[in-house]
Design a protein around this motif. Structure first.
Motif, PDB file in Angstrom:
ATOM      1  N   ALA A  27       0.862  -1.187   0.000  1.00 51.06           N
ATOM      2  CA  ALA A  27       0.000   0.000   0.000  1.00 51.06           C
ATOM      3  C   ALA A  27       0.894   1.232   0.000  1.00 51.06           C
ATOM      4  CB  ALA A  27      -0.914   0.000   1.230  1.00 51.06           C
ATOM      5  N   PRO A  28       0.454   2.297  -0.648  1.00 57.45           N
ATOM      6  CA  PRO A  28       1.288   3.510  -0.767  1.00 57.45           C
ATOM      7  C   PRO A  28       1.329   4.343   0.517  1.00 57.45           C
ATOM      8  CG  PRO A  28      -0.809   3.855  -1.847  1.00 57.45           C
ATOM      9  CD  PRO A  28      -0.808   2.425  -1.378  1.00 57.45           C
ATOM     10  N   TRP A  29       2.001   3.838   1.530  1.00 53.49           N
ATOM     11  CA  TRP A  29       2.103   4.548   2.800  1.00 53.49           C
ATOM     12  C   TRP A  29       3.051   5.738   2.735  1.00 53.49           C
ATOM     13  CZ3 TRP A  29       1.917   1.358   7.896  1.00 53.49           C
ATOM     14  CH2 TRP A  29       0.776   0.579   7.911  1.00 53.49           C
ATOM     15  N   LEU A  30       3.896   5.770   1.743  1.00 52.27           N
ATOM     16  CA  LEU A  30       4.895   6.835   1.658  1.00 52.27           C
ATOM     17  C   LEU A  30       4.303   8.036   0.926  1.00 52.27           C
ATOM     18  CD1 LEU A  30       7.725   7.381   2.613  1.00 52.27           C
ATOM     19  CD2 LEU A  30       8.567   6.574   0.427  1.00 52.27           C
ATOM     20  N   ILE A  31       3.450   8.764   1.631  1.00 52.76           N
ATOM     21  CA  ILE A  31       2.855   9.979   1.072  1.00 52.76           C
ATOM     22  C   ILE A  31       3.802  11.150   1.372  1.00 52.76           C
ATOM     23  CG2 ILE A  31       0.494   9.090   1.185  1.00 52.76           C
ATOM     24  CD1 ILE A  31       0.111  10.724   3.771  1.00 52.76           C
ATOM     25  N   PRO A  32       3.696  12.250   0.622  1.00 48.99           N
ATOM     26  CA  PRO A  32       4.643  13.358   0.806  1.00 48.99           C
ATOM     27  C   PRO A  32       4.754  13.895   2.231  1.00 48.99           C
ATOM     28  CG  PRO A  32       3.401  13.667  -1.203  1.00 48.99           C
ATOM     29  CD  PRO A  32       2.788  12.486  -0.502  1.00 48.99           C
ATOM     30  N   SER A  33       3.678  13.878   2.973  1.00 46.14           N
ATOM     31  CA  SER A  33       3.747  14.441   4.321  1.00 46.14           C
ATOM     32  C   SER A  33       4.617  13.611   5.267  1.00 46.14           C
ATOM     33  CB  SER A  33       2.348  14.597   4.909  1.00 46.14           C
ATOM     34  OG  SER A  33       1.759  13.330   5.124  1.00 46.14           O
ATOM     35  N   VAL A  34       4.891  12.356   4.921  1.00 48.54           N
ATOM     36  CA  VAL A  34       5.753  11.523   5.763  1.00 48.54           C
ATOM     37  C   VAL A  34       7.160  12.128   5.830  1.00 48.54           C
ATOM     38  CG1 VAL A  34       6.931   9.280   5.885  1.00 48.54           C
ATOM     39  CG2 VAL A  34       4.459   9.379   5.499  1.00 48.54           C
ATOM     40  N   GLY A  35       7.714  12.484   4.680  1.00 53.66           N
ATOM     41  CA  GLY A  35       9.032  13.109   4.666  1.00 53.66           C
ATOM     42  C   GLY A  35       9.038  14.437   5.391  1.00 53.66           C
ATOM     43  N   ALA A  36       7.994  15.232   5.149  1.00 50.51           N
ATOM     44  CA  ALA A  36       7.902  16.538   5.815  1.00 50.51           C
ATOM     45  C   ALA A  36       7.794  16.368   7.325  1.00 50.51           C
ATOM     46  CB  ALA A  36       6.701  17.308   5.278  1.00 50.51           C
ATOM     47  N   SER A  37       7.018  15.399   7.755  1.00 50.76           N
ATOM     48  CA  SER A  37       6.863  15.166   9.197  1.00 50.76           C
ATOM     49  C   SER A  37       8.168  14.735   9.842  1.00 50.76           C
ATOM     50  CB  SER A  37       5.802  14.092   9.450  1.00 50.76           C
ATOM     51  OG  SER A  37       4.544  14.562   9.074  1.00 50.76           O
ATOM     52  N   VAL A  61      -6.058  16.287  10.935  1.00 48.95           N
ATOM     53  CA  VAL A  61      -6.931  17.418  10.604  1.00 48.95           C
ATOM     54  C   VAL A  61      -6.849  17.694   9.105  1.00 48.95           C
ATOM     55  CG1 VAL A  61      -7.197  19.933  10.847  1.00 48.95           C
ATOM     56  CG2 VAL A  61      -6.935  18.497  12.884  1.00 48.95           C
ATOM     57  N   GLY A  62      -5.647  17.724   8.563  1.00 47.56           N
ATOM     58  CA  GLY A  62      -5.472  17.954   7.123  1.00 47.56           C
ATOM     59  C   GLY A  62      -6.134  16.871   6.295  1.00 47.56           C
ATOM     60  N   MET A  63      -6.018  15.621   6.742  1.00 43.54           N
ATOM     61  CA  MET A  63      -6.636  14.512   6.020  1.00 43.54           C
ATOM     62  C   MET A  63      -8.158  14.668   5.985  1.00 43.54           C
ATOM     63  SD  MET A  63      -6.520  10.419   6.831  1.00 43.54           S
ATOM     64  CE  MET A  63      -7.646  10.530   8.215  1.00 43.54           C
ATOM     65  N   VAL A  64      -8.747  14.928   7.134  1.00 43.63           N
ATOM     66  CA  VAL A  64     -10.206  15.087   7.193  1.00 43.63           C
ATOM     67  C   VAL A  64     -10.631  16.313   6.390  1.00 43.63           C
ATOM     68  CG1 VAL A  64     -12.145  15.554   8.754  1.00 43.63           C
ATOM     69  CG2 VAL A  64     -10.432  13.835   9.370  1.00 43.63           C
ATOM     70  N   ALA A  65      -9.871  17.389   6.464  1.00 44.81           N
ATOM     71  CA  ALA A  65     -10.194  18.597   5.696  1.00 44.81           C
ATOM     72  C   ALA A  65     -10.131  18.321   4.199  1.00 44.81           C
ATOM     73  CB  ALA A  65      -9.240  19.733   6.067  1.00 44.81           C
ATOM     74  N   GLY A  66      -9.143  17.559   3.773  1.00 43.24           N
ATOM     75  CA  GLY A  66      -9.029  17.209   2.357  1.00 43.24           C
ATOM     76  C   GLY A  66     -10.214  16.398   1.877  1.00 43.24           C
ATOM     77  N   ALA A 117      -1.199  20.403   6.057  1.00 42.79           N
ATOM     78  CA  ALA A 117      -1.644  21.134   4.868  1.00 42.79           C
ATOM     79  C   ALA A 117      -1.258  20.371   3.607  1.00 42.79           C
ATOM     80  CB  ALA A 117      -1.046  22.542   4.855  1.00 42.79           C
ATOM     81  N   ALA A 118      -0.101  19.718   3.621  1.00 43.23           N
ATOM     82  CA  ALA A 118       0.324  18.916   2.466  1.00 43.23           C
ATOM     83  C   ALA A 118      -0.638  17.756   2.230  1.00 43.23           C
ATOM     84  CB  ALA A 118       1.740  18.385   2.682  1.00 43.23           C
ATOM     85  N   VAL A 119      -1.073  17.105   3.292  1.00 43.61           N
ATOM     86  CA  VAL A 119      -2.047  16.013   3.167  1.00 43.61           C
ATOM     87  C   VAL A 119      -3.356  16.544   2.592  1.00 43.61           C
ATOM     88  CG1 VAL A 119      -3.457  14.354   4.452  1.00 43.61           C
ATOM     89  CG2 VAL A 119      -1.068  14.642   5.040  1.00 43.61           C
TER      90      VAL A 119
END
Length: 161
Positions: A27-37, A61-66, A117-119
């Motif tokens: 599964a694509p767990w490596l989303i951009p926010s992982v590196g930023a976090s 919060v960003g995930m739910v907002a998206g 915000a990235a998520v």
């Protein structure tokens, strides 16, 4: 070992472990926010932004907002924002709403996370699907980077003492 030497190794370990977990479950767990976090957690380990609360809650919060912005604007049927698909105005609206909602909720919760915000943008722009499966994958990656990053952050602080 000085902080500047240890930080890149810990950041790489956190991101690498998330990537390996994603590979393991396919599964694509490596989303951009992982590196930023990982960067925020380990480059600002003694600041609130680097702690688990801001990292985890801010991204959730960003995930739910998206997801909410895609639902409210009806952007799910629009193509992904990209050079090859063009840009649909409804996706622009979803991104703007997602960023607004993310900041409007993060501030009173005191869970400030640029990665959140990235998520939100990732989801609102259509790069991540709005399926329940995608919701679960994103939530899992947020949880994993929060936990692994917190362990690495505490390790870094302990080594410095």
């Amino acid at each position: 070992m000085p902080r500047a030497v240890l930080q890149p190794f810990l950041i790489t370990a956190v991101v690498g472990l998330v990537a390996l977990f994603g590979y393991w479950v396919q599964a694509p767990w490596l989303i951009p926010s992982v590196g930023a976090s990982a960067f925020i957690q380990l480059l600002l380990p003694d600041k609130p932004a680097g702690q688990a609360y801001d990292t985890g809650v801010g991204q959730l919060v960003g995930m739910v907002a998206g997801f909410a912005s895609v639902l409210v604007t009806g952007a799910a049927a629009a193509p992904v924002m990209s050079e090859t698909h063009g840009i649909a105005l409804v996706r622009v609206g979803a991104v703007v709403l997602a960023v607004f909602l993310t900041s409007a909720v993060q501030v009173p919760l005191k869970a400030l996370s640029a990665a959140g915000a990235a998520v939100a943008v990732l989801i609102a722009a259509g790069v991540a699907s709005t399926s329940w499966a995608s919701f679960g994958v994103i939530a899992a990656s947020i949880g994993l980077v929060t936990v692994l990053g917190e362990v690495a952050r505490r390790t870094l602080l302990a080594v410095e003492r």
